[in-house]
Design a protein around this motif. Structure first.
Motif, short mmCIF file in Angstrom:
data_model
loop_
_atom_site.label_atom_id
_atom_site.label_comp_id
_atom_site.label_asym_id
_atom_site.label_seq_id
_atom_site.Cartn_x
_atom_site.Cartn_y
_atom_site.Cartn_z
N PHE A 32 -10.29 5.95 -2.97
CA PHE A 32 -8.90 6.41 -3.44
C PHE A 32 -9.12 7.79 -3.83
O PHE A 32 -8.35 8.68 -3.49
N SER B 79 -7.03 10.45 -1.65
CA SER B 79 -6.22 11.34 -2.15
C SER B 79 -6.35 12.78 -2.26
O SER B 79 -5.54 13.51 -1.90
N ALA C 280 -3.88 0.74 -2.04
CA ALA C 280 -3.60 2.12 -1.57
C ALA C 280 -4.30 2.63 -0.35
O ALA C 280 -3.92 3.33 0.44
N ASN C 281 -5.71 2.21 -0.71
CA ASN C 281 -6.70 2.76 0.51
C ASN C 281 -6.52 1.96 1.65
O ASN C 281 -6.48 2.79 2.81
N LEU D 40 -3.32 3.84 2.94
CA LEU D 40 -3.44 5.36 3.49
C LEU D 40 -4.52 5.31 4.69
O LEU D 40 -4.66 6.36 5.29
N VAL E 176 2.62 7.67 -1.30
CA VAL E 176 1.64 6.53 -1.58
C VAL E 176 0.82 6.71 -2.55
O VAL E 176 0.36 5.92 -3.54
N VAL E 177 0.27 7.94 -2.69
CA VAL E 177 -0.90 8.58 -3.59
C VAL E 177 -0.23 8.65 -5.00
O VAL E 177 -0.77 8.30 -6.06
N SER F 200 0.87 5.09 -6.39
CA SER F 200 -0.41 4.66 -6.65
C SER F 200 -0.88 5.07 -7.97
O SER F 200 -1.29 4.10 -9.05
#
Length: 218
Positions: A77, A81, A149-150, A153, A163-164, A167
């Motif tokens: 992440f 990110s 999230a991973n 993304l 999204v980042v 999260s």
């Protein structure tokens, strides 16, 4: 006759990391169904921490599997990110992911060692062990958010800043619930060891989060 070179795509290492993460999560659920059922509702019901804080504490296989899951997914992440938020990302080089993973593992081991040593010095082993188990449990849970999230993304909304940010907010929110529950469950011990608790919050909890946030924004 001309020689035709056929290019072979390299293995998508992010897919491999996500697959291994899913394998760890599935294995945890398969081997420890009861613990997983209580764990999955952790932010809404603190039953998991209440039941298993005294049963093996930090060194049971379920907790260790989820801690590995946490370290892998937080490392990925951070990698994704940084690529999303910074104009100078890492590209697709896996060495950066492994560097982040190594740093997180080292940080976790050093941090736990310092906490255990402080607990011994201040005669607060019960408080320290309980706080570590509580904190790691909520971090393990919030790593499920990082896992989702991973996936998003990587495959759905690549380089999506919303999204980042969403999260990160959810991760902080879940761990905020954990902190409130820890204060409530250990309020008597904390009141006795208030000096240690203040040092613990400032040096080992708040400072690292500030550094990580500054790193992602730079």
């Amino acid at each position: 006759m001309e020689i035709i070179y056929r290019s072979v795509d390299s293995l998508d290492w992010i897919t491999l990391v996500i697959f291994c993460s899913l394998l760890l999560l599935t294995l945890s659920k398969y081997l420890f169904k009861g613990m997983f059922s209580n764990f999955i509702i952790l932010p809404f019901n603190n039953k998991y921490v209440t039941l298993y804080n005294k049963k093996g504490k930090l060194f049971n296989w379920f907790h260790l599997l989820l801690t590995v899951f946490q370290l892998v997914n937080f490392s990925l992440f951070i990698f994704l990110s940084k690529n999303t938020l910074s104009s100078e990302g890492f590209g697709s080089y896996p060495v950066v992911f492994f560097a982040a993973l190594g740093i997180l593992i080292g940080y976790l081991l050093v941090k736990m060692g310092i906490q255990m040593a402080n607990g011994f010095v201040f005669d607060a082993n019960e408080l320290v062990t309980g706080l570590i188990f509580n904190k790691l449990s909520y971090f393990n849970y919030s790593s499920c958010i990082a896992f989702l999230a991973n996936i998003i993304l990587t495959y759905i909304l690549k380089d999506s800043k919303p999204v980042v940010y969403i999260s990160i907010f959810c991760i902080f929110f879940v761990n905020g619930i954990g902190l409130v529950n820890a204060l409530r469950n250990h309020q008597k011990l904390i009141s006795i060891n208030i000096f240690y608790f203040i040092l613990y919050l400032c040096a080992l909890e708040i400072a690292p989060l500030v550094l990580i946030g500054s790193y992602l924004n730079d």
